[in-house]
Design a protein around this motif. Structure first.
Motif, PDB file in Angstrom:
ATOM      1  N   SER A  73       6.870  45.300  12.689  1.00  0.00           N
ATOM      2  CA  SER A  73       7.120  46.312  11.661  1.00  0.00           C
ATOM      3  C   SER A  73       7.032  45.711  10.263  1.00  0.00           C
ATOM      4  O   SER A  73       6.493  46.343   9.342  1.00  0.00           O
ATOM      5  CB  SER A  73       8.499  46.952  11.872  1.00  0.00           C
ATOM      6  N   TRP A  74       7.558  44.497  10.097  1.00  0.00           N
ATOM      7  CA  TRP A  74       7.440  43.833   8.798  1.00  0.00           C
ATOM      8  C   TRP A  74       5.978  43.604   8.434  1.00  0.00           C
ATOM      9  O   TRP A  74       5.567  43.794   7.288  1.00  0.00           O
ATOM     10  CB  TRP A  74       8.186  42.500   8.810  1.00  0.00           C
ATOM     11  N   ASN A  79       1.957  45.422   4.930  1.00  0.00           N
ATOM     12  CA  ASN A  79       0.512  45.496   4.695  1.00  0.00           C
ATOM     13  C   ASN A  79       0.059  46.881   4.244  1.00  0.00           C
ATOM     14  O   ASN A  79      -0.959  47.017   3.567  1.00  0.00           O
ATOM     15  CB  ASN A  79      -0.252  45.082   5.950  1.00  0.00           C
ATOM     16  N   ALA A  80       0.807  47.900   4.617  1.00  0.00           N
ATOM     17  CA  ALA A  80       0.448  49.262   4.212  1.00  0.00           C
ATOM     18  C   ALA A  80       0.493  49.436   2.700  1.00  0.00           C
ATOM     19  O   ALA A  80      -0.168  50.336   2.149  1.00  0.00           O
ATOM     20  CB  ALA A  80       1.385  50.271   4.884  1.00  0.00           C
ATOM     21  N   PHE A  81       1.251  48.588   2.019  1.00  0.00           N
ATOM     22  CA  PHE A  81       1.402  48.703   0.571  1.00  0.00           C
ATOM     23  C   PHE A  81       0.712  47.569  -0.195  1.00  0.00           C
ATOM     24  O   PHE A  81       0.846  47.482  -1.420  1.00  0.00           O
ATOM     25  CB  PHE A  81       2.888  48.721   0.205  1.00  0.00           C
ATOM     26  N   LEU A  82      -0.021  46.710   0.509  1.00  0.00           N
ATOM     27  CA  LEU A  82      -0.706  45.588  -0.133  1.00  0.00           C
ATOM     28  C   LEU A  82      -2.170  45.921  -0.391  1.00  0.00           C
ATOM     29  O   LEU A  82      -2.785  46.689   0.363  1.00  0.00           O
ATOM     30  CB  LEU A  82      -0.635  44.339   0.758  1.00  0.00           C
ATOM     31  N   PRO A  83      -2.765  45.313  -1.436  1.00  0.00           N
ATOM     32  CA  PRO A  83      -4.211  45.473  -1.647  1.00  0.00           C
ATOM     33  C   PRO A  83      -4.985  44.818  -0.510  1.00  0.00           C
ATOM     34  O   PRO A  83      -4.439  43.968   0.219  1.00  0.00           O
ATOM     35  CB  PRO A  83      -4.452  44.767  -2.988  1.00  0.00           C
ATOM     36  N   PRO A  84      -6.253  45.164  -0.329  1.00  0.00           N
ATOM     37  CA  PRO A  84      -7.003  44.679   0.843  1.00  0.00           C
ATOM     38  C   PRO A  84      -7.238  43.185   0.878  1.00  0.00           C
ATOM     39  O   PRO A  84      -7.541  42.642   1.957  1.00  0.00           O
ATOM     40  CB  PRO A  84      -8.332  45.442   0.743  1.00  0.00           C
ATOM     41  N   ASP A  85      -7.102  42.485  -0.244  1.00  0.00           N
ATOM     42  CA  ASP A  85      -7.350  41.042  -0.242  1.00  0.00           C
ATOM     43  C   ASP A  85      -6.075  40.208  -0.101  1.00  0.00           C
ATOM     44  O   ASP A  85      -6.085  38.995  -0.303  1.00  0.00           O
ATOM     45  CB  ASP A  85      -8.135  40.617  -1.491  1.00  0.00           C
ATOM     46  N   VAL A  88      -0.157  40.167   5.144  1.00  0.00           N
ATOM     47  CA  VAL A  88       0.842  39.448   5.922  1.00  0.00           C
ATOM     48  C   VAL A  88       0.276  39.251   7.326  1.00  0.00           C
ATOM     49  O   VAL A  88      -0.158  40.206   7.967  1.00  0.00           O
ATOM     50  CB  VAL A  88       2.168  40.229   5.982  1.00  0.00           C
ATOM     51  N   GLN A  89       0.253  38.025   7.792  1.00  0.00           N
ATOM     52  CA  GLN A  89      -0.323  37.699   9.089  1.00  0.00           C
ATOM     53  C   GLN A  89       0.719  37.672  10.209  1.00  0.00           C
ATOM     54  O   GLN A  89       0.412  37.989  11.351  1.00  0.00           O
ATOM     55  CB  GLN A  89      -1.019  36.340   9.026  1.00  0.00           C
ATOM     56  N   TRP A  90       1.925  37.256   9.875  1.00  0.00           N
ATOM     57  CA  TRP A  90       3.004  37.223  10.866  1.00  0.00           C
ATOM     58  C   TRP A  90       4.356  37.275  10.155  1.00  0.00           C
ATOM     59  O   TRP A  90       4.449  36.978   8.962  1.00  0.00           O
ATOM     60  CB  TRP A  90       2.928  35.975  11.755  1.00  0.00           C
ATOM     61  N   ALA A  91       5.362  37.680  10.902  1.00  0.00           N
ATOM     62  CA  ALA A  91       6.734  37.718  10.395  1.00  0.00           C
ATOM     63  C   ALA A  91       7.655  37.192  11.483  1.00  0.00           C
ATOM     64  O   ALA A  91       7.395  37.396  12.681  1.00  0.00           O
ATOM     65  CB  ALA A  91       7.128  39.133  10.007  1.00  0.00           C
ATOM     66  N   GLN A  92       8.724  36.519  11.067  1.00  0.00           N
ATOM     67  CA  GLN A  92       9.634  35.952  12.067  1.00  0.00           C
ATOM     68  C   GLN A  92      11.016  35.741  11.457  1.00  0.00           C
ATOM     69  O   GLN A  92      11.133  35.181  10.366  1.00  0.00           O
ATOM     70  CB  GLN A  92       9.086  34.612  12.565  1.00  0.00           C
ATOM     71  N   PRO A  93      12.066  36.176  12.128  1.00  0.00           N
ATOM     72  CA  PRO A  93      13.423  35.843  11.666  1.00  0.00           C
ATOM     73  C   PRO A  93      13.650  34.335  11.765  1.00  0.00           C
ATOM     74  O   PRO A  93      13.194  33.687  12.720  1.00  0.00           O
ATOM     75  CB  PRO A  93      14.328  36.610  12.642  1.00  0.00           C
ATOM     76  N   VAL A  94      14.344  33.776  10.801  1.00  0.00           N
ATOM     77  CA  VAL A  94      14.634  32.334  10.789  1.00  0.00           C
ATOM     78  C   VAL A  94      16.096  32.130  10.424  1.00  0.00           C
ATOM     79  O   VAL A  94      16.727  32.996   9.807  1.00  0.00           O
ATOM     80  CB  VAL A  94      13.725  31.582   9.784  1.00  0.00           C
ATOM     81  N   PRO A  95      16.665  30.983  10.790  1.00  0.00           N
ATOM     82  CA  PRO A  95      18.048  30.688  10.389  1.00  0.00           C
ATOM     83  C   PRO A  95      18.176  30.614   8.866  1.00  0.00           C
ATOM     84  O   PRO A  95      17.206  30.337   8.162  1.00  0.00           O
ATOM     85  CB  PRO A  95      18.313  29.324  11.032  1.00  0.00           C
ATOM     86  N   GLU A  96      19.388  30.842   8.383  1.00  0.00           N
ATOM     87  CA  GLU A  96      19.609  30.844   6.939  1.00  0.00           C
ATOM     88  C   GLU A  96      19.346  29.477   6.312  1.00  0.00           C
ATOM     89  O   GLU A  96      19.070  29.389   5.118  1.00  0.00           O
ATOM     90  CB  GLU A  96      21.025  31.305   6.626  1.00  0.00           C
ATOM     91  N   GLU A  97      19.415  28.413   7.109  1.00  0.00           N
ATOM     92  CA  GLU A  97      19.165  27.078   6.540  1.00  0.00           C
ATOM     93  C   GLU A  97      17.675  26.786   6.369  1.00  0.00           C
ATOM     94  O   GLU A  97      17.290  25.798   5.736  1.00  0.00           O
ATOM     95  CB  GLU A  97      19.806  25.985   7.393  1.00  0.00           C
ATOM     96  N   PHE A  98      16.818  27.658   6.924  1.00  0.00           N
ATOM     97  CA  PHE A  98      15.380  27.460   6.721  1.00  0.00           C
ATOM     98  C   PHE A  98      15.019  27.793   5.281  1.00  0.00           C
ATOM     99  O   PHE A  98      15.465  28.797   4.714  1.00  0.00           O
ATOM    100  CB  PHE A  98      14.563  28.349   7.657  1.00  0.00           C
ATOM    101  N   HIS A  99      14.175  26.947   4.684  1.00  0.00           N
ATOM    102  CA  HIS A  99      13.684  27.166   3.317  1.00  0.00           C
ATOM    103  C   HIS A  99      12.186  26.897   3.324  1.00  0.00           C
ATOM    104  O   HIS A  99      11.750  25.814   3.736  1.00  0.00           O
ATOM    105  CB  HIS A  99      14.393  26.229   2.340  1.00  0.00           C
TER     106      HIS A  99
END
Length: 278
Positions: A73-74, A79-85, A88-99
């Motif tokens: 869904s992300w 992507n529905a609101f992004l220009p064609p160029d 977003v290729q992938w999305a993933q939840p990550v721990p809060e310590e990830f930066h």
């Protein structure tokens, strides 16, 4: 919760990655799209900023949100609101310590260069261009002097904000795709005596300075075309002066391949955007 995204983009139409007052940056468009999908303001942090005209095959960003959505869904919603160029290729939840920036152990770039007597057309803006043949062996020898930890001041733009010019270059790979017959000295007046080809230069380091790769490319091309000997790269490094190096090369063929993370984060290492790159 914290979400990481892998984003690809063609940088030709944008003023680089980082948000600006003009609003015409990749970050501006991404955050606007995320905000419309999430229905709240979203601030992103990226793994590595790119300049105007530079492309991204897997820029990684993270942001915090209270919105609960599936990874797909992300991707589709943003992507529905992004220009064609930009996509977003992938999305993933990550721990809060990830930066996205500080968790990266290295960063990778590629430079794609067209060697041809005629300038680019269908791939204009997506490749650099030289119209004289180059010596791959000479460039590989010159590149070998850049491996390891060095003071890269000679390849640093005056506007660079990095705290230190000392970086560790872990890998440089130079490959050629397609035939290219070298010119004889008496043929240089006729540029149509060789067959076009693509060169691909890959760089991996713990971090890069502003314009570092484009300045290195200028030097490698000078060596490849015989204007400098490979050992000249040692002199450029030792000088620790931007004046010692070649001019900054075009951003057109530069691609941010993405950051390198520890396997514990479980993030993808590439996107579908890699597949077309020469």
């Amino acid at each position: 919760m914290r979400i990481a995204l892998g984003v690809s983009y063609n940088g030709q139409a944008y003023s680089g990655w980082q948000s600006q007052l003009s609003g015409n940056t990749v970050q501006d468009h991404l955050e606007a799209a995320l905000g419309r999908f999430a229905t709240h303001k979203v601030a992103t942090t990226c793994a590595g900023r790119t300049d105007a005209g530079v492309h991204g095959l897997m820029q990684v960003v993270h942001f915090d949100t209270e919105l609960q959505r599936t990874p797909s869904s992300w991707v589709r919603g943003t992507n529905a609101f992004l220009p064609p160029d930009i996509a977003v290729q992938w999305a993933q939840p990550v721990p809060e310590e990830f930066h996205s920036r500080f968790s990266a152990t290295a960063r990778r770039y590629a430079y794609v260069l067209l060697q041809s007597p005629v300038r680019p057309s269908v791939d204009a803006g997506r490749v650099g261009w030289v119209f004289y043949p180059m010596n791959g062996g000479a460039m590989e020898r010159a590149a070998s002097y850049l491996l390891g930890e060095h003071d890269f001041t000679s390849f640093r733009a005056s506007a660079c904000q990095a705290k230190s010019p000392i970086k560790t270059m872990q890998r440089i790979a130079i490959t050629r795709r397609g035939p290219a017959a070298p010119l004889h000295e008496d043929e240089r007046s006729d540029l149509h005596h060789f067959t076009p080809c693509y060169w691909r230069f890959e760089f991996e380091a713990n971090a890069f300075l502003h314009h570092m790769i484009r300045n290195i490319m200028g030097c490698l091309i000078a060596v490849g075309q015989g204007n400098q000997e490979p050992e000249w790269m040692l002199d450029v490094l030792a000088a620790r002066s931007r004046d010692a190096a070649a001019p900054t090369f075009s951003p057109a063929g530069l691609y941010f391949l993405g950051p390198v993370y520890d396997e514990k984060w479980g993030l993808p290492t590439r996107t579908a955007a890699y597949d077309w790159l020469p």
